[in-house]
Write a protein that holds these residues in place. Structure first.
Motif, PDB file in Angstrom:
ATOM      1  N   TYR A 175      37.242  23.778  51.993  1.00 30.04           N
ATOM      2  CA  TYR A 175      37.266  22.976  53.210  1.00 30.04           C
ATOM      3  C   TYR A 175      37.587  21.543  52.802  1.00 30.04           C
ATOM      4  CZ  TYR A 175      34.930  26.905  55.499  1.00 30.04           C
ATOM      5  OH  TYR A 175      34.613  28.149  56.002  1.00 30.04           O
ATOM      6  N   VAL A 176      38.708  21.024  53.266  1.00 28.50           N
ATOM      7  CA  VAL A 176      39.138  19.667  52.924  1.00 28.50           C
ATOM      8  C   VAL A 176      39.060  18.819  54.178  1.00 28.50           C
ATOM      9  CG1 VAL A 176      40.996  18.230  52.010  1.00 28.50           C
ATOM     10  CG2 VAL A 176      40.666  20.542  51.127  1.00 28.50           C
ATOM     11  N   VAL A 177      38.280  17.743  54.131  1.00 33.83           N
ATOM     12  CA  VAL A 177      38.095  16.844  55.270  1.00 33.83           C
ATOM     13  C   VAL A 177      38.853  15.553  54.975  1.00 33.83           C
ATOM     14  CG1 VAL A 177      36.437  15.640  56.736  1.00 33.83           C
ATOM     15  CG2 VAL A 177      35.826  17.852  55.716  1.00 33.83           C
ATOM     16  N   PHE A 178      39.794  15.203  55.841  1.00 36.79           N
ATOM     17  CA  PHE A 178      40.566  13.975  55.699  1.00 36.79           C
ATOM     18  C   PHE A 178      39.917  12.855  56.504  1.00 36.79           C
ATOM     19  CE2 PHE A 178      43.470  17.384  54.750  1.00 36.79           C
ATOM     20  CZ  PHE A 178      44.235  16.888  53.701  1.00 36.79           C
ATOM     21  N   LYS A 179      40.313  11.617  56.177  1.00 37.14           N
ATOM     22  CA  LYS A 179      39.761  10.467  56.879  1.00 37.14           C
ATOM     23  C   LYS A 179      40.473  10.198  58.202  1.00 37.14           C
ATOM     24  CE  LYS A 179      37.856   8.051  52.877  1.00 37.14           C
ATOM     25  NZ  LYS A 179      37.814   6.786  52.107  1.00 37.14           N
ATOM     26  N   SER A 180      41.629  10.827  58.411  1.00 36.87           N
ATOM     27  CA  SER A 180      42.366  10.660  59.666  1.00 36.87           C
ATOM     28  C   SER A 180      43.028  11.978  60.047  1.00 36.87           C
ATOM     29  CB  SER A 180      43.423   9.555  59.537  1.00 36.87           C
ATOM     30  OG  SER A 180      44.400   9.929  58.581  1.00 36.87           O
TER      31      SER A 180
ATOM     32  N   ARG B  16      55.964  30.072  34.838  1.00 37.76           N
ATOM     33  CA  ARG B  16      57.077  30.709  35.534  1.00 37.76           C
ATOM     34  C   ARG B  16      56.644  31.347  36.859  1.00 37.76           C
ATOM     35  NH1 ARG B  16      60.381  33.853  30.662  1.00 37.76           N
ATOM     36  NH2 ARG B  16      60.803  31.976  29.392  1.00 37.76           N
ATOM     37  N   SER B  17      55.416  31.773  36.911  1.00 41.97           N
ATOM     38  CA  SER B  17      54.913  32.407  38.133  1.00 41.97           C
ATOM     39  C   SER B  17      54.060  31.429  38.925  1.00 41.97           C
ATOM     40  CB  SER B  17      54.087  33.651  37.786  1.00 41.97           C
ATOM     41  OG  SER B  17      52.956  33.280  37.008  1.00 41.97           O
ATOM     42  N   HIS B  18      53.982  31.666  40.195  1.00 37.69           N
ATOM     43  CA  HIS B  18      53.159  30.829  41.064  1.00 37.69           C
ATOM     44  C   HIS B  18      52.606  31.694  42.200  1.00 37.69           C
ATOM     45  CE1 HIS B  18      57.194  30.755  42.870  1.00 37.69           C
ATOM     46  NE2 HIS B  18      56.546  30.699  44.029  1.00 37.69           N
ATOM     47  N   HIS B  19      51.626  31.181  42.874  1.00 31.98           N
ATOM     48  CA  HIS B  19      51.107  31.859  44.049  1.00 31.98           C
ATOM     49  C   HIS B  19      50.873  30.830  45.136  1.00 31.98           C
ATOM     50  CE1 HIS B  19      47.269  30.441  42.457  1.00 31.98           C
ATOM     51  NE2 HIS B  19      46.749  30.701  43.634  1.00 31.98           N
ATOM     52  N   PHE B  20      50.289  31.207  46.260  1.00 32.68           N
ATOM     53  CA  PHE B  20      50.259  30.357  47.435  1.00 32.68           C
ATOM     54  C   PHE B  20      48.832  30.064  47.883  1.00 32.68           C
ATOM     55  CE2 PHE B  20      54.207  32.670  47.471  1.00 32.68           C
ATOM     56  CZ  PHE B  20      55.158  31.700  47.785  1.00 32.68           C
ATOM     57  N   LEU B  21      48.672  28.856  48.411  1.00 35.39           N
ATOM     58  CA  LEU B  21      47.473  28.492  49.145  1.00 35.39           C
ATOM     59  C   LEU B  21      47.775  28.668  50.628  1.00 35.39           C
ATOM     60  CD1 LEU B  21      46.365  25.179  47.371  1.00 35.39           C
ATOM     61  CD2 LEU B  21      45.516  27.488  46.943  1.00 35.39           C
ATOM     62  N   TYR B  22      46.894  29.334  51.347  1.00 33.68           N
ATOM     63  CA  TYR B  22      47.080  29.550  52.778  1.00 33.68           C
ATOM     64  C   TYR B  22      46.184  28.572  53.530  1.00 33.68           C
ATOM     65  CZ  TYR B  22      49.352  33.783  51.170  1.00 33.68           C
ATOM     66  OH  TYR B  22      50.185  34.653  50.544  1.00 33.68           O
ATOM     67  N   VAL B  23      46.821  27.733  54.348  1.00 32.51           N
ATOM     68  CA  VAL B  23      46.140  26.604  54.981  1.00 32.51           C
ATOM     69  C   VAL B  23      46.226  26.735  56.493  1.00 32.51           C
ATOM     70  CG1 VAL B  23      46.055  24.091  55.166  1.00 32.51           C
ATOM     71  CG2 VAL B  23      46.758  25.150  53.026  1.00 32.51           C
ATOM     72  N   LYS B  24      45.110  26.427  57.156  1.00 26.85           N
ATOM     73  CA  LYS B  24      45.119  26.320  58.612  1.00 26.85           C
ATOM     74  C   LYS B  24      44.048  25.311  59.035  1.00 26.85           C
ATOM     75  CE  LYS B  24      41.757  29.755  60.204  1.00 26.85           C
ATOM     76  NZ  LYS B  24      41.541  30.906  61.106  1.00 26.85           N
ATOM     77  N   GLU B  25      44.137  24.896  60.281  1.00 21.08           N
ATOM     78  CA  GLU B  25      43.185  23.920  60.800  1.00 21.08           C
ATOM     79  C   GLU B  25      41.837  24.588  61.064  1.00 21.08           C
ATOM     80  OE1 GLU B  25      43.058  20.392  64.229  1.00 21.08           O
ATOM     81  OE2 GLU B  25      44.779  21.746  64.027  1.00 21.08           O
ATOM     82  N   HIS B  26      40.770  23.916  60.665  1.00 24.95           N
ATOM     83  CA  HIS B  26      39.424  24.456  60.835  1.00 24.95           C
ATOM     84  C   HIS B  26      39.000  24.321  62.290  1.00 24.95           C
ATOM     85  CE1 HIS B  26      35.372  25.612  59.836  1.00 24.95           C
ATOM     86  NE2 HIS B  26      34.877  24.441  60.185  1.00 24.95           N
ATOM     87  N   ARG B  27      38.678  25.451  62.925  1.00 23.62           N
ATOM     88  CA  ARG B  27      38.320  25.466  64.336  1.00 23.62           C
ATOM     89  C   ARG B  27      36.917  26.019  64.535  1.00 23.62           C
ATOM     90  NH1 ARG B  27      41.259  22.203  67.616  1.00 23.62           N
ATOM     91  NH2 ARG B  27      43.476  22.357  67.122  1.00 23.62           N
TER      92      ARG B  27
ATOM     93  N   PRO C  12      34.730  17.969  60.986  1.00 27.40           N
ATOM     94  CA  PRO C  12      35.372  17.738  62.294  1.00 27.40           C
ATOM     95  C   PRO C  12      36.621  18.606  62.458  1.00 27.40           C
ATOM     96  CG  PRO C  12      34.843  15.675  61.182  1.00 27.40           C
ATOM     97  CD  PRO C  12      34.632  16.747  60.186  1.00 27.40           C
ATOM     98  N   GLN C  13      36.858  19.064  63.667  1.00 32.44           N
ATOM     99  CA  GLN C  13      37.969  19.988  63.916  1.00 32.44           C
ATOM    100  C   GLN C  13      39.328  19.359  63.627  1.00 32.44           C
ATOM    101  OE1 GLN C  13      37.900  21.819  67.738  1.00 32.44           O
ATOM    102  NE2 GLN C  13      35.838  22.627  67.526  1.00 32.44           N
ATOM    103  N   ASP C  14      39.523  18.136  64.072  1.00 33.96           N
ATOM    104  CA  ASP C  14      40.848  17.535  63.985  1.00 33.96           C
ATOM    105  C   ASP C  14      41.149  16.946  62.609  1.00 33.96           C
ATOM    106  OD1 ASP C  14      38.886  15.692  64.219  1.00 33.96           O
ATOM    107  OD2 ASP C  14      39.921  14.388  65.637  1.00 33.96           O
ATOM    108  N   ARG C  15      40.169  16.932  61.702  1.00 31.74           N
ATOM    109  CA  ARG C  15      40.384  16.334  60.373  1.00 31.74           C
ATOM    110  C   ARG C  15      40.084  17.287  59.219  1.00 31.74           C
ATOM    111  NH1 ARG C  15      37.124  12.549  58.913  1.00 31.74           N
ATOM    112  NH2 ARG C  15      35.513  12.681  60.509  1.00 31.74           N
TER     113      ARG C  15
END
Length: 282
Positions: A120-125, A33-44, A54-57
């Protein structure tokens, strides 16, 4: 009263989040019933300081719960774009250095950090990072599902206990493999040192090692006796004189004995001189 930027509230469909972050709601299971949040931003961070992110991924994520593993994050975010790597750390910082040539140890790996972490999550694109950053789901993302079941309660305790049990055979195999790799590395370093020995470097310096020194000449018996005598004298100088009462008494007795001996010697000299008629007391 206005809500702070870090509170989990909704006002006019907008979720309050720290400046520069996007909030993504998650919950443990569908029944929660309860939930909380992940706070996400771009790694700079400059790539020369952190080349593996990498900054953009790369996305930086705060407030990752303890039950959320690398696999969970990878499956949650891989729906939008393929993921290259996921890292979980106790606090923000540079990537942890790991030996790529050697496989991760099953018995001597680092302990998992309890409590909330950062990721830290790194995407392929680049599209994947932008899609997650602008993600605004209507319903919270579910962490534990039928296909991705997270153990809790008794099942988790049993699993944690079973992982503490060590198979001696597997442990011995891993130790033997590690020692073989260590011996191989030492042999390579020694061979490299032998090749470089005597060869001047760029500045003209030559590396000198103990290997080329002449062996020491064994000492003779007379030299050993002289060394023992010097050691005795050194110990005698360090010994405390007249410190104890018995040492004081012994020194007095030796002094009296020496005086008596000298007195007897003087009497014998006087007797001898009288016999030779050379004694002239007046």
């Amino acid at each position: 009263m206005a809500a702070s930027s870090g509170q989990h509230t909704k006002e006019e469909g907008i979720i309050a989040a720290p400046a520069g972050y996007s909030a993504i709601p998650i919950k443990f299971s569908k029944k929660s019933r309860s939930h909380h949040f992940l706070y996400v931003k771009e790694h700079r961070v400059r790539e020369e300081l952190d080349p593996t992110r990498p900054q953009d991924r790369t996305l930086f994520i705060l407030n990752v719960p303890p039950y959320c593993t690398k696999k969970c994050l990878s499956e949650l975010f891989s729906r939008h774009c393929a993921i290259e790597s996921v890292e979980l750390q106790e606090k923000p910082g540079p990537a942890q250095k790991a030996e790529i040539t050697r496989a991760q140890s099953k018995f001597f790996s680092q302990k998992t950090v309890p409590g909330f972490r950062v990721a830290y999550v790194v995407f392929k694109s680049q599209e994947g990072a932008q899609a997650i950053k602008s993600l605004k789901p209507r319903e919270p993302l579910v962490i534990s599902t039928k296909t991705r079941c997270i153990k809790t309660g008794i099942a988790k305790w049993i699993h944690d206990y079973s992982t503490t049990l060590i198979d001696p055979g597997e442990l011995q195999t891993e130790v033997d493999a590690f020692m073989q790799e260590h011996d191989k590395r030492i042999a390579e370093e020694e061979a490299k040192a032998e090749e470089e020995e005597g060869v001047p470097d760029e500045e003209g310096w030559v590396k000198v090692t103990r290997k080329g020194r002449r062996p020491g000449i064994p000492r003779t018996e007379a030299a050993n006796l002289r060394a023992l005598e010097r050691e005795k004298k050194r110990r005698a100088r360090k010994e405390l004189l007249n410190f104890y009462a018995w040492q004081h008494r012994e020194s007095k007795r030796e002094h009296i004995a020496q005086l008596r001996k000298k007195f007897e010697e003087d009497k014998q000299k006087i007797t001898l001189m009288r016999a030779q008629r050379k004694f002239r007391p007046y």
